[in-house]
Design a protein around this motif. Sequence first.
Motif, PDB file in Angstrom:
ATOM      1  N   ILE A 171       0.829  -1.557   0.004  1.00 33.66           N
ATOM      2  CA  ILE A 171       0.019   0.016   0.130  1.00 33.66           C
ATOM      3  C   ILE A 171       0.992   1.505   0.284  1.00 33.66           C
ATOM      4  N   VAL A 172       0.579   2.377  -1.225  1.00 31.44           N
ATOM      5  CA  VAL A 172       1.430   3.655  -1.692  1.00 31.44           C
ATOM      6  C   VAL A 172       0.703   4.296  -0.470  1.00 31.44           C
TER       7      VAL A 172
ATOM      8  N   ALA B 209       3.114  -0.981  -5.888  1.00 29.23           N
ATOM      9  CA  ALA B 209       1.578  -0.861  -5.198  1.00 29.23           C
ATOM     10  C   ALA B 209       0.851  -1.849  -6.127  1.00 29.23           C
ATOM     11  N   ASP B 210       0.114  -2.558  -4.658  1.00 29.12           N
ATOM     12  CA  ASP B 210      -1.657  -3.164  -4.878  1.00 29.12           C
ATOM     13  C   ASP B 210      -2.253  -2.299  -4.659  1.00 29.12           C
ATOM     14  N   ALA B 211      -2.400  -1.573  -4.075  1.00 30.40           N
ATOM     15  CA  ALA B 211      -3.424  -0.431  -3.906  1.00 30.40           C
ATOM     16  C   ALA B 211      -3.409   0.802  -3.145  1.00 30.40           C
ATOM     17  N   ILE B 212      -3.487   1.840  -3.324  1.00 32.98           N
ATOM     18  CA  ILE B 212      -3.510   3.463  -2.935  1.00 32.98           C
ATOM     19  C   ILE B 212      -3.989   3.539  -2.145  1.00 32.98           C
TER      20      ILE B 212
ATOM     21  N   ILE C  28      -5.608  -0.678  -9.970  1.00 28.94           N
ATOM     22  CA  ILE C  28      -5.473  -1.402  -8.938  1.00 28.94           C
ATOM     23  C   ILE C  28      -6.628  -0.061  -7.327  1.00 28.94           C
ATOM     24  N   PRO C  29      -7.430  -0.526  -6.819  1.00 31.14           N
ATOM     25  CA  PRO C  29      -7.762   0.265  -6.294  1.00 31.14           C
ATOM     26  C   PRO C  29      -7.509   1.442  -5.584  1.00 31.14           C
ATOM     27  N   VAL C  30      -8.384   2.659  -5.035  1.00 32.29           N
ATOM     28  CA  VAL C  30      -7.763   3.744  -5.122  1.00 32.29           C
ATOM     29  C   VAL C  30      -9.022   4.185  -4.013  1.00 32.29           C
ATOM     30  N   HIS C  31      -8.387   4.654  -2.492  1.00 36.85           N
ATOM     31  CA  HIS C  31      -9.260   5.283  -1.256  1.00 36.85           C
ATOM     32  C   HIS C  31      -8.800   6.411  -1.064  1.00 36.85           C
ATOM     33  N   LEU C  32      -9.626   7.520  -1.241  1.00 36.92           N
ATOM     34  CA  LEU C  32      -9.226   8.545  -0.568  1.00 36.92           C
ATOM     35  C   LEU C  32      -9.936   8.303   0.332  1.00 36.92           C
ATOM     36  N   MET C  33      -8.270   9.691   1.888  1.00 34.75           N
ATOM     37  CA  MET C  33      -8.751   9.673   3.174  1.00 34.75           C
ATOM     38  C   MET C  33      -9.122  11.150   3.206  1.00 34.75           C
TER      39      MET C  33
END
Length: 814
Positions: free
Chosen positions: A86-87, A196-199, A217-222
């Motif tokens: 995860i990056v 990366a497998d996910a961001i 790959i999946p991306v998730h914002l926070m």
Amino acid sequence: MSPKSPPPDGGRGPREAPPAYTPYLDPQLTAESANAYTDGRIDVHLDSKLAKSLAKIADEQEEGIFLPPSRSRQEDALGIDLKLNIVIQIVGSRGDVQPFIALGNALQAHGHRVRIATHDVFENFVKESHLEFFPIGGDPAQLMAYMVKNPGLIPQMKTLRDGEIKKKQVMVGQMLQGCWRSCIEDDPVTQEPFVADAIIANPPSFAHIHCAQALGIPVHLMFTMPWSSTKAFPHPLANLVNGSMENPGTANWVSYAIVEWLTWQGLGDVINRFRSSIDLAPVPRTEGPCLAEALEIPMTYCWSPALVPRPTDWPSHIDVCGFFFSDPPSYTPPPELAHFLESGPAPVYIGFGSIVVEDPQKLINTVLEAVSRAGVRAIVSKGWSELAGPPDPNVFYIGDCPHGWLFEHVAAVVHHGGAGTTACGLLNGKPTAIVPFFGDQPFWGDMVANAGAGPAPIPHAILNAQNLAEAISFCLRPEVSTAAREIAIKMKAESGVTTAVASFHRHLPLQRMRCSIIPGNPAAWAYTKKKQPLTLSKAAMNILVEYQRIDPKDIKCFAINPIIIENRRWDPLTGVLSAAMSTGSNMLYSTGEMFYNPYKEYKASQIQRRSERNLSDQQSSSSTPSARRSNSDPFDTAAKMAGAGLQGFGKFTATYFRGVIVDIPYAAAEGFRRAPQLAGEQPKEYGNVHDWKSGAVVGGKNFVGGMTTGITGMLKHPVKGFLEEGPAGAMKGLAKGAIGMATHMPSAGIGLVAYPFQGISRSIEAAFRTKTPKAIVNARLREGFTLTERMQLSKDEKDEVVQVFDVLISSMGE
């Protein structure tokens, strides 16, 4: 919440609309829609054409209540066995980075490998927390100072005159490239491979969706402040200028869209240049704003629902998890501080963190007079402004001190309203007075006041000893202390980091992510020799190649989470007009290149000639006839000028034929297909066009579906109308059927050619975009080899991998 009037000017000077310096937005539309100011906020004019158009969209939306996921679903998401690279990409200040340190450590505890990608200056901060670090460049101090003056990189006229916008766009471009490199490059110190497998990213890092699209790959914002459209409250960077909108919720919703449009004006060209560098097509100008919302990218907000409840109009892919807190640091106060705390009533903390004010002396004088009027003791944080005044037995000046420890020992806190400082004060149950300077700080001031845990925020421009003393006295009221303690109790019952990890896990496409051979490893490759592809992890693929079970030519990169960015068309008229205008503007640009590029070559040759003449004068003894000819040869210059002109002509011709043969027919087919939604009907979806095969499939399905729906609709709608409303209903149904035939059948006919041509066009474009795919392949191969070595699998374990593969292949048949 009703629209708020803009705060007092506070000496900001003339109000200037942001100029149009990119082709992504109509300058007149932008100028009348909003004004951006040097406090990092935007006045949104609710009577502008853009605001009224957006309001119609908001009012036509169905009112829906979206509930957050149940606790059991969140807990189930915590138990996944998949171990990912995860990056976490972060742009901002130390306060922006700090919450993600806590998140990174929590993800590590679940077995994930975590890399924090942020500014170089935070390297030690990240590594001290035992997380991997990757530098993305950029100076956070310069960037924050610029963002204060130009929210979302929306340029002020003064900024343009000072030449700052170009410098900061260059900086943002460097950070975008740094974010991409953080996804596929080896560790800069240890040289250990990483892909990366996910961001996970905060929205201002801007590269997140584009990196995820390139890698599949999946991306998730926070984020720590609202960035998703809602009718519950306005965008934190927006001041709603009272207009004719009667519904405050509509005005709130509109503010998000306008801020996004203005942000895209400042960043659209920078982002599309970045996308081109990683072999992605440009984002259409109509899709750039609100891209994350359109793609339904998962978003987790890092604030306490006890302070800001989750809006009910947010869909299920948006979560509110609570503030991110690390374990409190062990801290021993210096004797002077300990003595001050013990020698009287609990003091009030006053500090403005990293805010740098123009007149620190005026500010400290105001603070000291307010402390005297309120009759309290105070701890004053010097901060970046180095606030300091004359010795006073009731005032203690402090430098760097952990807020988590200090806030336990004070009666109330007064600060600038940063999300982290606000959270820390409320977690300790302290009444809070906020003096906002810019950005989202007024938002947090409003939220604290609405919760009863502090007074209304005091904009720094109108701060004086009287209103600050009144704010301090307000904080010391019993009912305010009670409200702050109640919030603290709720916040302590929350577990922001744990809930955020659950949110991240819950939104992962887990079924697509698992390797078919080693389920605990994420898939990176697809074995395509069979009709039903097998997904393989990096290590599994290496073992199978080593045992000669698979041929590398039957392997391709597997897109776990394909992201398709389409230029959505809403009806045939606007669709065709938009495509035609885009084609025309591109042709005009190519026409300019036909004349400008040869001129550039001529000027370059003149500069080269002058340079060679100067060099010849300085080093006449060593110059040769061949050296003097080089690039300044007249025939060579003429050839280059002709080539540059032909290149521009080639682009002009290619743009014309692409527009006429591909873009305009495709826009017409999509416009006709989607036109029924204007009447409330949901158009049928036939899939996305990404290559010639999918283009042919979609064209065929659309033809059959369109013709069938158009013909049957002429019978179905009149009959249904007659049964429901009699003869009048039959006439309505006949009209509806006729409209359906007039839209479905043209879409079917045009689409039979348009969709395949669109697919062919994309296949040709993909054939020329090979640099980034090759870089991804090489990075995954490199990491796969390292993983296999590090796992130190025995021969029996490798044999088991091969046996599982053989069983799966035999079960699939030919």
